[in-house]
Design a protein around this motif. Structure first.
Motif, mmCIF file in Angstrom:
data_model
loop_
_atom_site.group_PDB
_atom_site.id
_atom_site.type_symbol
_atom_site.label_atom_id
_atom_site.label_comp_id
_atom_site.label_asym_id
_atom_site.label_seq_id
_atom_site.Cartn_x
_atom_site.Cartn_y
_atom_site.Cartn_z
ATOM 1 N N UNK A 131 -11.144 4.948 -5.248
ATOM 2 C CA UNK A 131 -9.695 4.720 -5.317
ATOM 3 C C UNK A 131 -9.395 3.232 -5.380
ATOM 4 N N UNK A 132 -10.060 2.436 -4.569
ATOM 5 C CA UNK A 132 -9.841 0.990 -4.588
ATOM 6 C C UNK A 132 -10.273 0.406 -5.923
ATOM 7 N N UNK A 133 -11.382 0.873 -6.461
ATOM 8 C CA UNK A 133 -11.860 0.358 -7.743
ATOM 9 C C UNK A 133 -10.918 0.731 -8.881
ATOM 10 N N UNK A 134 -10.351 1.929 -8.854
ATOM 11 C CA UNK A 134 -9.480 2.366 -9.940
ATOM 12 C C UNK A 134 -8.086 1.748 -9.866
ATOM 13 N N UNK A 135 -7.506 1.709 -8.672
ATOM 14 C CA UNK A 135 -6.134 1.225 -8.531
ATOM 15 C C UNK A 135 -6.054 -0.271 -8.269
ATOM 16 N N UNK A 136 -7.052 -0.839 -7.645
ATOM 17 C CA UNK A 136 -6.990 -2.241 -7.268
ATOM 18 C C UNK A 136 -6.174 -2.409 -5.990
ATOM 19 N N UNK A 137 -6.201 -3.591 -5.424
ATOM 20 C CA UNK A 137 -5.513 -3.806 -4.150
ATOM 21 C C UNK A 137 -4.001 -3.742 -4.311
ATOM 22 N N UNK A 138 -3.462 -4.198 -5.429
ATOM 23 C CA UNK A 138 -2.013 -4.118 -5.644
ATOM 24 C C UNK A 138 -1.567 -2.679 -5.836
ATOM 25 N N UNK A 139 -2.371 -1.893 -6.513
ATOM 26 C CA UNK A 139 -2.038 -0.484 -6.700
ATOM 27 C C UNK A 139 -2.048 0.281 -5.392
ATOM 28 N N UNK A 140 -3.003 -0.031 -4.537
ATOM 29 C CA UNK A 140 -3.057 0.599 -3.217
ATOM 30 C C UNK A 140 -1.835 0.203 -2.413
ATOM 31 N N UNK A 141 -1.440 -1.063 -2.502
ATOM 32 C CA UNK A 141 -0.230 -1.527 -1.812
ATOM 33 C C UNK A 141 1.009 -0.809 -2.316
ATOM 34 N N UNK A 142 1.104 -0.605 -3.611
ATOM 35 C CA UNK A 142 2.245 0.108 -4.183
ATOM 36 C C UNK A 142 2.293 1.545 -3.680
ATOM 37 N N UNK A 143 1.147 2.197 -3.613
ATOM 38 C CA UNK A 143 1.104 3.563 -3.077
ATOM 39 C C UNK A 143 1.504 3.588 -1.609
ATOM 40 N N UNK A 144 1.083 2.582 -0.849
ATOM 41 C CA UNK A 144 1.449 2.509 0.562
ATOM 42 C C UNK A 144 2.958 2.368 0.716
ATOM 43 N N UNK A 145 3.578 1.454 -0.040
ATOM 44 C CA UNK A 145 5.016 1.250 0.085
ATOM 45 C C UNK A 145 5.803 2.455 -0.390
ATOM 46 N N UNK A 146 5.319 3.160 -1.394
ATOM 47 C CA UNK A 146 5.970 4.387 -1.829
ATOM 48 C C UNK A 146 5.895 5.444 -0.731
ATOM 49 N N UNK A 147 4.744 5.586 -0.119
ATOM 50 C CA UNK A 147 4.587 6.549 0.976
ATOM 51 C C UNK A 147 5.461 6.166 2.164
ATOM 52 N N UNK A 148 5.555 4.886 2.473
ATOM 53 C CA UNK A 148 6.402 4.418 3.573
ATOM 54 C C UNK A 148 7.869 4.722 3.292
#
Length: 67
Positions: free
Chosen positions: A28-45
């Motif tokens: 997941x980290x390799x596919x989305x990258x750190x910014x993508x993971x952050x975007x998913x986190x903020x969407x979930x929040x």
């Protein structure tokens, strides 16, 4: 397309060499990258704290196949 679909995820995968993360987390980290993971986190929040009138199942249907 080759850069985005092959080179970038491969570089992200190799950068995590020796980490204690599991295969799913590394993928997941390799596919989305750190910014993508952050975007998913903020969407979930945002979904957890405010109602947008859209059920979470409509926004996250692809996530169930990864879990």
């Amino acid at each position: 397309m080759l850069l985005l679909c092959v080179v970038r995820p491969l570089a992200g995968w190799c950068a995590q060499w020796g980490m204690a993360a599991g295969i799913r987390e590394r993928a997941v980290i390799a596919l989305f990258g750190i910014r993508g993971i952050g975007s998913l986190f903020y969407l979930a929040y945002a979904l957890g704290t405010h109602g947008f009138g859209v059920p979470a199942e409509e926004l996250w249907p692809w996530w169930r196949s990864w879990c």
